[in-house]
Design a protein around this motif. Structure first.
Motif, mmCIF file in Angstrom:
data_model
loop_
_atom_site.group_PDB
_atom_site.id
_atom_site.type_symbol
_atom_site.label_atom_id
_atom_site.label_comp_id
_atom_site.label_asym_id
_atom_site.label_seq_id
_atom_site.Cartn_x
_atom_site.Cartn_y
_atom_site.Cartn_z
ATOM 1 N N UNK A 214 6.673 2.456 8.276
ATOM 2 C CA UNK A 214 8.049 2.663 8.533
ATOM 3 C C UNK A 214 8.724 3.839 8.488
ATOM 4 N N UNK A 215 8.189 4.746 8.796
ATOM 5 C CA UNK A 215 8.771 5.691 8.359
ATOM 6 C C UNK A 215 10.582 5.918 8.544
ATOM 7 N N UNK A 216 10.819 6.337 6.960
ATOM 8 C CA UNK A 216 12.150 5.876 6.758
ATOM 9 C C UNK A 216 12.419 4.565 5.975
ATOM 10 N N UNK A 217 11.778 4.975 5.561
ATOM 11 C CA UNK A 217 12.285 3.085 5.403
ATOM 12 C C UNK A 217 11.692 2.433 4.367
ATOM 13 N N UNK A 218 9.626 1.802 4.810
ATOM 14 C CA UNK A 218 8.851 1.479 3.838
ATOM 15 C C UNK A 218 7.319 1.879 4.177
ATOM 16 N N UNK A 219 6.757 1.098 3.100
ATOM 17 C CA UNK A 219 4.917 1.047 3.206
ATOM 18 C C UNK A 219 4.890 0.381 2.168
ATOM 19 N N UNK A 220 4.061 -0.195 3.397
ATOM 20 C CA UNK A 220 2.803 -2.222 2.471
ATOM 21 C C UNK A 220 1.339 -0.960 2.418
ATOM 22 N N UNK A 221 1.452 -1.633 1.036
ATOM 23 C CA UNK A 221 0.185 -1.654 0.707
ATOM 24 C C UNK A 221 -0.259 -3.198 0.344
ATOM 25 N N UNK A 222 -1.742 -3.443 0.811
ATOM 26 C CA UNK A 222 -2.033 -5.042 0.064
ATOM 27 C C UNK A 222 -3.838 -4.798 -0.308
ATOM 28 N N UNK A 223 -4.031 -6.057 -1.115
ATOM 29 C CA UNK A 223 -4.636 -5.996 -1.789
ATOM 30 C C UNK A 223 -6.538 -5.728 -0.897
ATOM 31 N N UNK A 224 -7.134 -5.102 -1.087
ATOM 32 C CA UNK A 224 -8.552 -4.417 -0.402
ATOM 33 C C UNK A 224 -9.433 -5.914 -0.714
ATOM 34 N N UNK A 225 -9.364 -7.007 -0.253
ATOM 35 C CA UNK A 225 -11.139 -7.716 -0.400
ATOM 36 C C UNK A 225 -11.915 -7.125 -0.207
ATOM 37 N N UNK A 226 -12.661 -6.259 0.082
ATOM 38 C CA UNK A 226 -13.655 -5.492 0.093
ATOM 39 C C UNK A 226 -14.112 -5.157 -1.484
ATOM 40 N N UNK A 227 -13.048 -4.509 -2.636
ATOM 41 C CA UNK A 227 -13.002 -3.872 -3.043
ATOM 42 C C UNK A 227 -13.848 -4.425 -4.434
ATOM 43 N N UNK A 228 -15.297 -4.424 -5.538
ATOM 44 C CA UNK A 228 -16.202 -4.344 -5.035
ATOM 45 C C UNK A 228 -15.710 -4.354 -7.136
#
Length: 524
Positions: A214-228
């Motif tokens: 969301x520009x000028x507000x926030x960015x959301x990151x989430x755990x990547x379930x496929x990462x080894x």
């Protein structure tokens, strides 16, 4: 004796760690998932380009480190370790070895998947990632970080998972480059298919993935379930754009934020809050007042020297940082290779300033504009500079802008209109990285002074090839001497790195606090 800290590597060191990595077998590890957790982090400015080749600054680079893999990265928890002794660990690579100072062989771990269904990472993706920065196609976009991959001859693909990095000449910064944002591995097909949309819809393969913007507000990151590899310590990380320091203070007190960098005055106000911890580290940023040498009257050396003589840096720092930072006198900070310990310390001399203005034929003074980022630290320093310059007949109008407008002001032809500005550049462990924004090929990109000097460019080129740290340090000092002679830079401070965190958070700050690694943050 001066303590030398630099992300450089000698032939012996490079061969040593490359051999160690080549002998390390890749063993997938299963990690138990914990309950749902969320971390809220403050970021100073909005994200713009989540692409390692075209990232717009430190905030973009920090997210790139969390969503893209590198062949290898620096190990965590190396506080206080000299930069030339930092240890690395494999990331996307199953092995990495030095064939010579100009040839390096890598083999990827199999089964590393890109997000959004883009399939498995291959050596072709590594080739594409590095060459699009260092060897752009004719007519293609030029990366502002092309200097990171100077001397790249190419990446040869040997098979699906293996390849060789070939250099025209030795590269002193190679370890740093491979372990940081310019060494991030992107998905070739995703870049080609998504085009500019990939800037805010990135496809990575690391422990975190972007799930909201969301520009000028926030960015959301989430755990990547496929990462080894080792999973993110949090299920979700929210990056909130907060520029005002008072708002940051209130958010930290009320638990709306869990982690933030901080200005010295904010750190003081939060130091005694029971559930917060304040950490301070030597600063590694450059803050300076710059002058556009193409714009009259700043195309006159005497005028630039007059501006420098009219300013009291210590008073400016008192206004901007409450006097709680150390003054800078040159580009490279004391803890890094190439620090110029004998750099001149310019003291305010209004009489000299007036004499230089007279020499330039401007004894009656002149008027000009100063561009300033709309944050109290920079505005307060600009107000002091405005008053000091007025005393010698230089009348300054402040052009105060918010983030987006400020950071685009020096780019392209628009940058030709700049006159004076106060600038901040996030530093790094590598002296060539700190210096590259001032090179001739960065005019209209990062070089807002629009200053060019063959002596500077030559010194920088020699430093990039020097595998001997003593020789490299000498070249970096030569580059700073060229900057000093130009009088286009009034160095202010390297700041102090200050982080405020909730006691329940264990951060990962990277070497010397310079490289926040969100996927390594974890609950205590």
């Amino acid at each position: 004796m001066e303590e030398i800290m630099v992300a450089t590597v000698t032939r012996r060191q490079l061969m040593g760690w490359a051999a160690a990595l080549a002998s390390t077998a890749y063993i997938p590890t299963a990690f138990a998932e914990t309950g749902k957790t969320r971390l809220q982090i403050r970021t100073r400015r909005d994200l713009e380009v989540l692409d390692p080749a075209f990232r717009s600054g430190a905030e973009d680079a920090t997210v790139c480190r969390a969503i893209y893999q590198n062949l290898f990265v620096y190990k965590p928890d190396q506080d206080g370790v000299p930069a030339d002794k930092l240890e690395i660990e494999l990331d996307a690579a199953a092995s990495f070895e030095a064939i010579s100072e100009t040839e390096y062989r890598f083999t990827l771990k199999p089964g590393q998947m890109f997000t959004d269904g883009y399939g498995e990472m291959t050596a072709e993706d590594v080739k594409f990632s590095f060459e699009r920065i260092g060897l752009p196609k004719p007519g293609g976009n030029i990366s502002p970080y092309a200097a990171d991959w100077a001397h790249l001859k190419g990446v040869e693909v040997d098979d699906k998972y293996s390849g060789r990095i070939l250099l025209e000449k030795p590269r002193a910064s190679l370890e740093y480059i491979l372990a940081n944002a310019s060494g991030g591995i992107v998905c070739k097909r995703a870049i080609e298919e998504r085009g500019v949309a990939h800037n805010i819809q990135p496809v990575g393969s690391s422990a975190l993935r972007l799930t909201g913007f969301e520009r000028q507000r926030q960015t959301t990151l989430a755990r990547n379930p496929d990462f080894q590899g080792q999973p993110s310590g949090y299920d979700q990380i929210i990056l909130r754009v907060v520029q005002d320091q008072k708002t940051v203070e209130l958010a930290m007190r009320s638990s709306e934020l869990d982690f933030s960098d901080a200005d010295p005055t904010l750190a003081d106000s939060l130091a005694n809050v029971s559930d917060l911890t304040v950490e301070e580290l030597p600063g590694i940023a450059d803050v300076w007042l710059g002058m556009n040498v193409e714009h009259a009257p700043f195309d006159n050396l005497a005028v630039r020297r007059a501006v420098r003589a009219a300013l009291d840096v210590d008073e400016m720092l008192m206004a901007g940082y409450d006097g709680k930072v150390v003054r800078a006198n040159a580009m490279i900070m004391p803890q890094l290779l190439g620090h110029w310990k004998d750099a001149p310390v310019h003291q305010r001399d209004p009489d000299l300033a007036r004499s230089l203005l007279a020499e330039a034929g401007m004894a009656s003074g002149f008027s000009a504009q100063m561009l300033v980022l709309n944050q109290p630290t920079f505005v307060n320093m600009a107000l002091v500079a405005q008053a000091q310059l007025a005393e010698v007949g230089i009348n300054i109008e402040l052009d105060v802008r918010d983030g987006g407008s400020f950071w685009s002001a020096g780019k392209g032809d628009e940058g030709k209109k700049l006159q004076l500005f106060i600038m901040r550049f996030n530093g790094a462990l590598d002296p060539n990285y700190l210096a590259f924004p001032f090179a001739s090929n960065q005019v209209g990109v990062w070089n807002w002074q629009r200053w060019t000097a063959p002596a500077f460019d030559e010194a920088l080129e020699k430093a990039s090839e020097a595998m001997d740290t003593t020789a490299r340090a000498s070249y970096i000092v030569d580059a700073q001497k060229a900057m000093e002679d130009s009088a286009a830079f009034v160095w202010l401070t390297h700041e102090t790195l200050i982080y405020v965190r909730r006691n329940s958070v264990r951060p990962s700050l990277g070497p010397f606090g310079t490289a926040l690694t969100y996927n390594r943050f974890a609950p205590v």
